[in-house]
Design a protein around this motif. Structure first.
Motif, PDB file in Angstrom:
ATOM      1  N   ALA A 125      66.436  -6.010   0.311  1.00 30.03           N
ATOM      2  CA  ALA A 125      67.150  -6.839  -0.665  1.00 30.03           C
ATOM      3  C   ALA A 125      68.049  -7.821   0.067  1.00 30.03           C
ATOM      4  O   ALA A 125      68.551  -7.524   1.153  1.00 30.03           O
ATOM      5  CB  ALA A 125      67.979  -5.963  -1.597  1.00 30.03           C
ATOM      6  N   THR A 126      68.243  -8.976  -0.535  1.00 27.05           N
ATOM      7  CA  THR A 126      69.144  -9.972   0.040  1.00 27.05           C
ATOM      8  C   THR A 126      69.834 -10.723  -1.091  1.00 27.05           C
ATOM      9  O   THR A 126      69.259 -10.915  -2.158  1.00 27.05           O
ATOM     10  CB  THR A 126      68.377 -10.948   0.970  1.00 27.05           C
ATOM     11  N   GLY A 127      71.068 -11.121  -0.848  1.00 29.80           N
ATOM     12  CA  GLY A 127      71.800 -11.907  -1.833  1.00 29.80           C
ATOM     13  C   GLY A 127      72.383 -11.074  -2.957  1.00 29.80           C
ATOM     14  O   GLY A 127      72.255  -9.856  -3.005  1.00 29.80           O
ATOM     15  N   ALA A 128      73.014 -11.787  -3.863  1.00 34.57           N
ATOM     16  CA  ALA A 128      73.706 -11.153  -4.982  1.00 34.57           C
ATOM     17  C   ALA A 128      72.751 -10.881  -6.140  1.00 34.57           C
ATOM     18  O   ALA A 128      71.763 -11.588  -6.344  1.00 34.57           O
ATOM     19  CB  ALA A 128      74.844 -12.055  -5.460  1.00 34.57           C
ATOM     20  N   GLU A 129      73.072  -9.863  -6.890  1.00 34.05           N
ATOM     21  CA  GLU A 129      72.337  -9.536  -8.107  1.00 34.05           C
ATOM     22  C   GLU A 129      72.615 -10.604  -9.160  1.00 34.05           C
ATOM     23  O   GLU A 129      73.699 -11.164  -9.213  1.00 34.05           O
ATOM     24  CB  GLU A 129      72.829  -8.172  -8.599  1.00 34.05           C
TER      25      GLU A 129
END
Length: 145
Positions: A125-129
């Protein structure tokens, strides 16, 4: 007998509508990139019935260092057939398809409830939800291939 193979994208819309997007009609689920020559459209069939689907096509993602990233969309498995390995087999088929066309990364927008599954398949996973209307929270995930 279970079979995972290529199918026309239209053949997968009824399952995708039922499992992923019940707020839309099956016709509304025609993906703009499903008609690309390189797009892979796959289904898991059991005794002739489609019980799983996935689409994969070339698409750049903004933060990627990959030279030829491909996007995975519409990964769906009928609830009665989950936890049976179908989704993993569909992802493997998508990876083979993309890699065979020079891809070095597969990425997707994963629903947060599926993050553990994607992690078990090797995705990160990468970055914000973020919140998608009608389908809930998502996160960007990627896999070098």
């Amino acid at each position: 007998m279970l079979h995972v193979g290529s199918v026309p994208p239209a053949a997968t819309r009824a399952l995708r509508q039922r499992v992923l997007r019940p707020h839309q009609t099956a016709e509304e689920l025609a993906h703009p990139k499903e008609t690309l020559r390189e797009t892979g459209s796959f289904a898991a069939t059991l005794d002739g019935e489609i019980v799983g689907t996935a689409l994969v096509f070339p698409e750049v993602r903004g933060e990627s260092a990959a030279l030829r990233p491909w996007r995975l969309v519409a990964l769906a498995v009928d609830p009665a057939h989950r936890r049976s390995g179908l989704a993993t087999r569909l992802i493997e088929r998508c990876i083979d398809h993309a890699r065979g066309r020079g891809s070095d990364e597969l990425w997707c927008h994963a629903r947060t409830g599926a993050v553990r599954f994607y992690e078990s398949a090797g995705f990160s996973a990468t970055g914000a939800e973020w919140q998608e209307e009608h389908t809930g929270p998502h996160v960007l995930m990627w896999l070098p291939i």
